[in-house]
Design an enzyme around this catalytic site. Sequence first.
Site, PDB file in Angstrom:
ATOM      1  N   SER A  26       0.223   0.193  -1.976  1.00  0.00           N
ATOM      2  CA  SER A  26       0.510  -1.192  -1.871  1.00  0.00           C
ATOM      3  C   SER A  26       0.297  -1.743  -0.198  1.00  0.00           C
ATOM      4  O   SER A  26       0.761  -0.976   0.538  1.00  0.00           O
ATOM      5  CB  SER A  26       1.907  -1.335  -2.060  1.00  0.00           C
ATOM      6  OG  SER A  26       2.623  -1.140  -3.263  1.00  0.00           O
ATOM      7  N   HIS A  55      -2.054  -5.003  -4.881  1.00  0.00           N
ATOM      8  CA  HIS A  55      -3.034  -4.212  -5.481  1.00  0.00           C
ATOM      9  C   HIS A  55      -4.192  -5.053  -6.146  1.00  0.00           C
ATOM     10  O   HIS A  55      -3.957  -5.654  -6.986  1.00  0.00           O
ATOM     11  CB  HIS A  55      -2.299  -3.423  -6.662  1.00  0.00           C
ATOM     12  CG  HIS A  55      -1.271  -2.387  -6.433  1.00  0.00           C
ATOM     13  ND1 HIS A  55      -1.691  -0.964  -5.786  1.00  0.00           N
ATOM     14  CD2 HIS A  55      -0.115  -2.449  -5.911  1.00  0.00           C
ATOM     15  CE1 HIS A  55      -0.597  -0.330  -5.383  1.00  0.00           C
ATOM     16  NE2 HIS A  55       0.403  -1.161  -5.571  1.00  0.00           N
ATOM     17  N   HIS A  77       0.833   1.597 -12.231  1.00  0.00           N
ATOM     18  CA  HIS A  77       2.002   2.753 -12.215  1.00  0.00           C
ATOM     19  C   HIS A  77       2.596   2.895 -13.556  1.00  0.00           C
ATOM     20  O   HIS A  77       2.440   1.838 -14.502  1.00  0.00           O
ATOM     21  CB  HIS A  77       2.955   2.083 -11.189  1.00  0.00           C
ATOM     22  CG  HIS A  77       2.288   1.779  -9.727  1.00  0.00           C
ATOM     23  ND1 HIS A  77       1.734   0.550  -9.614  1.00  0.00           N
ATOM     24  CD2 HIS A  77       2.477   2.401  -8.605  1.00  0.00           C
ATOM     25  CE1 HIS A  77       1.228   0.347  -8.504  1.00  0.00           C
ATOM     26  NE2 HIS A  77       1.870   1.594  -7.787  1.00  0.00           N
ATOM     27  N   TYR A  79       5.715   2.613 -13.897  1.00  0.00           N
ATOM     28  CA  TYR A  79       6.714   1.467 -14.308  1.00  0.00           C
ATOM     29  C   TYR A  79       6.047   0.129 -14.689  1.00  0.00           C
ATOM     30  O   TYR A  79       6.954  -0.674 -15.094  1.00  0.00           O
ATOM     31  CB  TYR A  79       7.351   1.256 -13.088  1.00  0.00           C
ATOM     32  CG  TYR A  79       6.747   0.478 -11.674  1.00  0.00           C
ATOM     33  CD1 TYR A  79       6.384  -0.633 -11.699  1.00  0.00           C
ATOM     34  CD2 TYR A  79       6.346   1.523 -10.717  1.00  0.00           C
ATOM     35  CE1 TYR A  79       5.419  -1.213 -10.786  1.00  0.00           C
ATOM     36  CE2 TYR A  79       5.566   0.824  -9.655  1.00  0.00           C
ATOM     37  CZ  TYR A  79       5.119  -0.389  -9.514  1.00  0.00           C
ATOM     38  OH  TYR A  79       4.640  -0.842  -8.496  1.00  0.00           O
ATOM     39  N   GLU A  80       4.809  -0.131 -14.799  1.00  0.00           N
ATOM     40  CA  GLU A  80       4.345  -1.049 -15.468  1.00  0.00           C
ATOM     41  C   GLU A  80       4.286  -0.985 -17.077  1.00  0.00           C
ATOM     42  O   GLU A  80       3.530  -1.884 -17.644  1.00  0.00           O
ATOM     43  CB  GLU A  80       2.795  -1.532 -14.784  1.00  0.00           C
ATOM     44  CG  GLU A  80       2.938  -1.754 -13.391  1.00  0.00           C
ATOM     45  CD  GLU A  80       1.530  -2.143 -12.450  1.00  0.00           C
ATOM     46  OE1 GLU A  80       0.814  -3.082 -13.079  1.00  0.00           O
ATOM     47  OE2 GLU A  80       1.121  -0.963 -11.997  1.00  0.00           O
ATOM     48  N   ALA A 107       2.521   3.550  -0.388  1.00  0.00           N
ATOM     49  CA  ALA A 107       3.905   3.216   0.428  1.00  0.00           C
ATOM     50  C   ALA A 107       4.716   3.695  -0.095  1.00  0.00           C
ATOM     51  O   ALA A 107       5.189   4.188  -1.064  1.00  0.00           O
ATOM     52  CB  ALA A 107       3.972   1.733   0.049  1.00  0.00           C
ATOM     53  N   MET A 199       6.560   5.638  -5.848  1.00  0.00           N
ATOM     54  CA  MET A 199       6.437   5.500  -7.174  1.00  0.00           C
ATOM     55  C   MET A 199       4.964   5.618  -7.831  1.00  0.00           C
ATOM     56  O   MET A 199       4.648   5.471  -8.614  1.00  0.00           O
ATOM     57  CB  MET A 199       6.852   4.279  -7.626  1.00  0.00           C
ATOM     58  CG  MET A 199       8.368   3.879  -7.266  1.00  0.00           C
ATOM     59  SD  MET A 199       8.745   2.083  -7.412  1.00  0.00           S
ATOM     60  CE  MET A 199      10.198   1.762  -6.634  1.00  0.00           C
ATOM     61  N   SER A 200       4.305   6.779  -6.800  1.00  0.00           N
ATOM     62  CA  SER A 200       2.791   6.620  -7.312  1.00  0.00           C
ATOM     63  C   SER A 200       2.307   8.298  -7.089  1.00  0.00           C
ATOM     64  O   SER A 200       3.131   9.088  -6.668  1.00  0.00           O
ATOM     65  CB  SER A 200       2.096   5.888  -6.814  1.00  0.00           C
ATOM     66  OG  SER A 200       1.874   6.000  -5.477  1.00  0.00           O
ATOM     67  N   ASN A 223       9.634   1.798   4.693  1.00  0.00           N
ATOM     68  CA  ASN A 223      11.064   1.233   4.919  1.00  0.00           C
ATOM     69  C   ASN A 223      11.848   2.848   5.068  1.00  0.00           C
ATOM     70  O   ASN A 223      11.344   3.528   4.743  1.00  0.00           O
ATOM     71  CB  ASN A 223      11.464   0.296   3.750  1.00  0.00           C
ATOM     72  CG  ASN A 223      11.165   1.271   2.542  1.00  0.00           C
ATOM     73  OD1 ASN A 223      10.145   1.238   1.750  1.00  0.00           O
ATOM     74  ND2 ASN A 223      11.971   1.855   2.029  1.00  0.00           N
ATOM     75  N   HIS A 235       9.812  -5.787  -1.765  1.00  0.00           N
ATOM     76  CA  HIS A 235       8.248  -5.330  -2.074  1.00  0.00           C
ATOM     77  C   HIS A 235       7.880  -6.118  -0.762  1.00  0.00           C
ATOM     78  O   HIS A 235       6.524  -5.670  -0.211  1.00  0.00           O
ATOM     79  CB  HIS A 235       7.871  -5.935  -3.338  1.00  0.00           C
ATOM     80  CG  HIS A 235       6.442  -5.272  -3.706  1.00  0.00           C
ATOM     81  ND1 HIS A 235       6.224  -4.198  -3.600  1.00  0.00           N
ATOM     82  CD2 HIS A 235       5.303  -5.952  -3.962  1.00  0.00           C
ATOM     83  CE1 HIS A 235       4.733  -3.758  -3.677  1.00  0.00           C
ATOM     84  NE2 HIS A 235       4.215  -5.039  -4.021  1.00  0.00           N
TER      85      HIS A 235
HETATM   86  N1  HPA Z   1      11.617   3.847  -2.819  1.00  0.00           N
HETATM   87  C1  HPA Z   1      10.672   4.095  -3.695  1.00  0.00           C
HETATM   88  N2  HPA Z   1       9.291   3.704  -3.451  1.00  0.00           N
HETATM   89  C2  HPA Z   1       9.184   2.884  -2.459  1.00  0.00           C
HETATM   90  C3  HPA Z   1      10.108   2.646  -1.452  1.00  0.00           C
HETATM   91  C4  HPA Z   1      11.323   3.238  -1.617  1.00  0.00           C
HETATM   92  O1  HPA Z   1      12.213   3.120  -0.951  1.00  0.00           O
HETATM   93  N3  HPA Z   1       9.220   2.081  -0.515  1.00  0.00           N
HETATM   94  C5  HPA Z   1       8.024   1.918  -0.876  1.00  0.00           C
HETATM   95  N4  HPA Z   1       7.897   2.338  -2.238  1.00  0.00           N
END
Ligand code: HPA
Length: 260
Positions: A26, A55, A77, A79-80, A107, A199-200, A223, A235
């Site tokens: 990302s 993406h 992903h 989650y998609e 990310a 998440m990847s 973050n 996001h």
């Molecule tokens: N958690 C999960 N996935 C993420 C995060 C997070 O804080 N930041 C970027 N992808």
Amino acid sequence: MFDPPIGDALQQLRDWNAKIAIILGSGLNAIVQDPIESIDYAEFSEIPKPRVPGHAGKFSLCEIAGARVIFAQGRVHLYEGYSAGEVTASVGMLSNVGVKKLVVTNAAGALSEKFKPGDWMMINDHLNLTGTSPLIGWPEFLDLGNAYSARLQKQFCDAARKLGIVLHQGVYAAVVGPQYETAAEVRMLQNLGADAVGMSTVLEVIQARALEMEVAGFSCITNLATGLSSTTLSHGEVLETGHKAANDFSRLLGETLPNL
Ligand code: HPA
């Protein structure tokens, strides 16, 4: 295991004859500069097109400091709604066109108190908490003892030191998402020994190792994970920080790729 179509796009990828590919997570598209050619994932029926903002969904053929590389700009992903096989289809494709070394980026949220947004963490191990694997259905008891190449880690570490770029090292925990973690989940992940969460990546790494690729992985810390800061996670924040950190990573690639 992998049965691609024979078409112009595949031939183009193969003819580029790159031994190194880099999957961008990302907000990291800014790393790709002056591509010689770009090929949309839509050209390959087995590679799903990313829908998540940030993406792009294409392979870009680039030369970095004299090294030929293929950037996979964007991924899909779990989650998609995609399966582990679909999530890792691009890795199979890259192996099929001759790629031997795979650099995966993502990310991620910081679990370690030492990290701050905009920093990079080189992944030295992972926790696959997704509950799935691309090897399901292909019962291969793959050894993941050195999933992340010690040789590549040393090269990237040396380059970061030379360039004065902060490069943390740590364990990446992969969850399914798409919701961010609760504060309790963040404490759990910290107790499990993870330094960053996302998440990847882990399914791609498993697939790449099964295809005998050498792997390096990097998390762009976008973050602080839930409970470690008072700001609301979005996001948009992830994309913005990724964009800013892309410059450091480009420098790191420029220094390292010619020696890989
Ligand atoms: N958690 C999960 N996935 C993420 C995060 C997070 O804080 N930041 C970027 N992808």
